[in-house]
Every structure is written in C-alpha cells, then in structure tokens.
Enzyme design. Structure first.
Site, PDB file in Angstrom:
ATOM      1  N   THR A 166     -74.372  44.156  34.796  1.00 33.79           N
ATOM      2  CA  THR A 166     -76.019  43.912  33.816  1.00 33.79           C
ATOM      3  C   THR A 166     -75.800  42.432  34.298  1.00 33.79           C
ATOM      4  OG1 THR A 166     -75.740  46.259  32.901  1.00 33.79           O
ATOM      5  CG2 THR A 166     -76.401  44.316  31.745  1.00 33.79           C
ATOM      6  N   ARG A 200     -82.862  58.258  31.615  1.00 34.17           N
ATOM      7  CA  ARG A 200     -81.622  57.588  30.410  1.00 34.17           C
ATOM      8  C   ARG A 200     -81.910  56.435  30.235  1.00 34.17           C
ATOM      9  NH1 ARG A 200     -77.605  53.362  30.912  1.00 34.17           N
ATOM     10  NH2 ARG A 200     -76.083  53.757  29.545  1.00 34.17           N
ATOM     11  N   GLY A 226     -73.026  51.856  27.987  1.00 36.96           N
ATOM     12  CA  GLY A 226     -74.207  51.180  26.647  1.00 36.96           C
ATOM     13  C   GLY A 226     -74.459  52.415  26.088  1.00 36.96           C
ATOM     14  N   GLY A 253     -80.345  52.827  28.251  1.00 38.70           N
ATOM     15  CA  GLY A 253     -78.912  52.460  27.820  1.00 38.70           C
ATOM     16  C   GLY A 253     -79.268  51.465  26.880  1.00 38.70           C
ATOM     17  N   ASP A 254     -77.849  50.498  26.762  1.00 41.84           N
ATOM     18  CA  ASP A 254     -78.034  49.730  25.512  1.00 41.84           C
ATOM     19  C   ASP A 254     -78.981  48.519  25.825  1.00 41.84           C
ATOM     20  OD1 ASP A 254     -75.802  49.334  27.082  1.00 41.84           O
ATOM     21  OD2 ASP A 254     -75.542  47.755  25.875  1.00 41.84           O
ATOM     22  N   THR A 291     -72.545  44.175  27.847  1.00 37.51           N
ATOM     23  CA  THR A 291     -72.635  44.945  29.079  1.00 37.51           C
ATOM     24  C   THR A 291     -71.317  45.932  28.663  1.00 37.51           C
ATOM     25  OG1 THR A 291     -72.080  45.031  31.347  1.00 37.51           O
ATOM     26  CG2 THR A 291     -71.171  43.181  30.077  1.00 37.51           C
ATOM     27  N   GLY A 292     -71.286  47.169  29.133  1.00 35.01           N
ATOM     28  CA  GLY A 292     -70.881  47.989  29.486  1.00 35.01           C
ATOM     29  C   GLY A 292     -70.984  49.455  28.976  1.00 35.01           C
TER      30      GLY A 292
HETATM   31  N1  ASP Z   1     -74.765  48.817  29.481  1.00 40.65           N
HETATM   32  C1  ASP Z   1     -75.617  49.136  31.223  1.00 40.65           C
HETATM   33  C2  ASP Z   1     -75.996  50.633  30.672  1.00 40.65           C
HETATM   34  O1  ASP Z   1     -75.345  51.426  30.054  1.00 40.65           O
HETATM   35  C3  ASP Z   1     -74.710  49.035  31.717  1.00 40.65           C
HETATM   36  C4  ASP Z   1     -73.994  47.721  32.324  1.00 40.65           C
HETATM   37  O2  ASP Z   1     -73.461  47.149  30.968  1.00 40.65           O
HETATM   38  O3  ASP Z   1     -73.512  47.540  33.230  1.00 40.65           O
HETATM   39  O4  ASP Z   1     -77.072  50.850  31.235  1.00 40.65           O
END
Ligand code: ASP
Length: 346
Positions: free
Chosen positions: A212, A240, A266, A242-243, A263-264
């Site tokens: 991300t 789905r 989510g 995410g965050d 980022t991580g």
């Molecule tokens: N946080 C993002 C998600 O879960 C993914 C990412 O950070 O690359 O969609």
C-alpha cells in the site's frame, strides 16, 4: 512601588495561564522541540522485505520512485502549497508506478479484478473522504478527496463511487490499465495454494509484503493531512475491504496531534483503530508522536498478531516511520529538502 510590582507579576501569571488553557494547545511533551516547520513522510508498504530477496536493480527502482514522490511533495510544501495538495500529488506518483500495490500496480482480487481503496483526511477541519472497491479510477486518492470536498459523505463504495468520480471529472480508465504481469502471476500462485484465503504472501517477488502507499504532510501554515491508497490483498474475496479507506484505521489527521497513514494486515489495523489510537494517545496522555507510534505498533498491534507499520508527522514536524515487519518502503523529507529513503530495518 511594591503594590505595582505585585500587580505586574499577577498580570503576567494570568496571561500565561490563559495561553496554557487554549484549546489549540498542542499535545506534545516538553522535550519534543520543534523539528520542522514543514515536511512529509511517505510509505510504499511494509512486510518481509529482505535484502537477500532484492536485486540491486529492483532496490534502485524502489529508491528512485520513492525519491521522486518525496521530492514532488517537498516542492509543493516549499512553494507554500497545502499539505492536502502535497499528499494527493505525492500519492499520484506512487499510484502511477507499477511497483506499488496501489493504482497501476494494484493486486488482483480472487475474481480477477483490481478493486482499489483510498482515503484522505485534513487535520484542520477533521474533514475526510474515502472510496472502496473501485475498479476504473486511475487515481483513487483524488476520488477520496472529491468525496471529502464535494459530497455530504465520508465513504463511497464500488459503482456509486465510480459514478460520483466520473461526474467530478476524474480520469476513468479501462480496467485493463491495472493489469501487470507480476500481480497476475501472484494471483495464479495464490490460487494454487489456498483458494479461500487472501494471499498475504506475494510469491512472485518472494517477499511477504503489503505494498500500500501513503503520505503524511505538514505545511507552512501548520496544517496536517494524511492519505492512503491500495489494491488491498491478493486473492481477496467477497469485496473484502481493508483498513486503507477506513478513517481512524488506515488514515487519520488532526491539527492538535498528528497525521498518520498505515500499511499492513488491514483486519488488525481496523480492530486496533491504529491511526486514531496514535493521535488519541498524544491528545489524552500527552505522549510524544514517537512514543505513541511505538506503543501502538510494537506493543498493542503486535500482541494482537498484526503485522505492518505506519508513517506519521506531528504538529512540530517530527517525522516518524514505525513498523514491526522486517522492512517498509519509506522516505522522510525535512524542511531543508533532505530526503532519507529506507527499505529495511535500520
Ligand atoms: N492494509 C492494506 C489492506 O489490508 C494492505 C497493505 O497495507 O498493503 O488492504
């Protein structure tokens, strides 16, 4: 004479206490002196980014793109532009690069589509905007900004968000624009594994990473802004989300405290309200940005089992990148235009 001195001291005391109780008082600790009048931090995702999995050419490509994006944001801020403009335009460069999991380089969902999410927030007004699950917008971060500025809402999803963005005059692309061979191969490999699980492993480039992108900035007027843009997770199912488009999880900005982009993994970031939690710790516990970011990423999130990181900047221009994974693509820019790029743990 004594009486005059007493009245003089009393008025100074009263004046000071008035200033201290101002609602605008910054939630920073005394030892945190002003670092930068303006500046920014960007990220291009966190995960198991290891030197041994990287070729020198790839490393150079990531570094060059991060630098280019950071430089763009710096120029905007240096010329007196707003933090919002810096965030949006910096993210455009990352979205337009196939290297990152956002815009052009977005990962594929299980249905073979690229479903993109983005959000943006302004610290001065606490205004925010976001889009989720969009499939034909070249730059989802701009759609998030339009939602913030030109709609009564915070989060628009899928076809409705696309229709709104088109009416706002944003660039619409054919869905094939988001095809990249690397991401398509990742989907095929993920499907050979567990059909039902979103692949948190990107087998094509042999690194456990997210990708991300995000940017946080402080402008010369003291205004903070944060933005995040993503393709989400490879092989994600059932639309789905995410965050990244969730205000308080993936993105948060408040002029009283800081601006944060996450980022991580989510699902954990949503449950831990990561971005807001960092701001709240500064506001209510008077923690410094560095302390709050460490507590949330290295302690609270890690205990829950959540992998990832954040970038953040506070009202004093302190620049922070905190992650609990082996690496995070990132760059910090101070008020003098010094750009520090990082990929691995220091
Ligand atoms: N946080 C993002 C998600 O879960 C993914 C990412 O950070 O690359 O969609």
């Amino acid at each position: 004479m004594k009486k005059f001195a007493f009245i003089f001291l009393l008025s100074i005391f009263l004046l000071n206490s008035c200033t201290d109780s101002s609602p605008e008082k910054k939630a920073t600790t005394v030892n945190e002196m002003s670092k930068n009048n303006f500046g920014l931090v960007i990220h291009g995702g966190a995960g198991t980014i290891l030197k041994e999995n990287m070729t020198p050419e790839m490393e150079a490509q990531y570094e060059a793109t991060l630098k280019k994006a950071a430089q763009k944001g710096y120029e905007i801020l240096q010329n007196g532009g707003t933090s919002l403009d810096a965030v949006e335009q910096t993210i455009h460069i990352l979205e337009n690069s196939p290297l990152f999991n956002a815009g052009k380089g977005a990962v594929f969902a299980n249905n073979g589509k690229n479903e993109l999410d983005a959000s943006i927030m302004e610290g001065k007004t606490l205004n925010a905007g976001a889009v989720a699950g969009v499939t034909n917008l070249k730059n989802p971060i701009s759609a998030a900004r339009k939602v913030m500025e030109n709609s009564d809402h915070v989060l628009l999803a899928r076809q409705g968000a696309e229709e709104f963005a088109a009416l706002q005059g944003l660039e619409i692309v054919d869905t094939s624009y988001f095809y990249t061979e690397a991401r398509f191969k990742s989907l095929q490999k993920a499907k050979m594994g567990n059909q039902d699980k979103a692949a948190y492993i990107d087998p094509y480039i042999k690194e456990y990473k997210y990708g991300t992108v995000g940017c946080v900035a402080l402008d010369k007027d003291g205004n903070l802004a944060a933005g995040t843009s993503t393709g989400g997770m490879t092989n994600k199912k059932w639309n789905r989300i995410g965050d990244s488009p969730i205000i308080g999880a993936g993105t948060y900005a408040n002029n009283k405290t800081c601006a944060v982009s996450s980022t991580g993994h989510g699902e954990y970031f949503i449950r831990a309200a990561v971005a807001y939690d960092i701001s709240a710790m500064m506001e209510y516990k008077s923690m410094s940005l560095e302390e709050a970011a460490k507590e949330v990423i290295q302690n609270k999130l890690k205990k829950m089992g959540g992998d990832g990181g954040i970038i953040a900047i506070d009202t004093n221009g302190n620049l922070v990148a905190e992650f609990n994974t082996p690496g995070m693509y990132r760059a910090k820019v101070d008020e003098n235009g010094n750009i520090t790029v990082g990929i691995y743990k220091e």
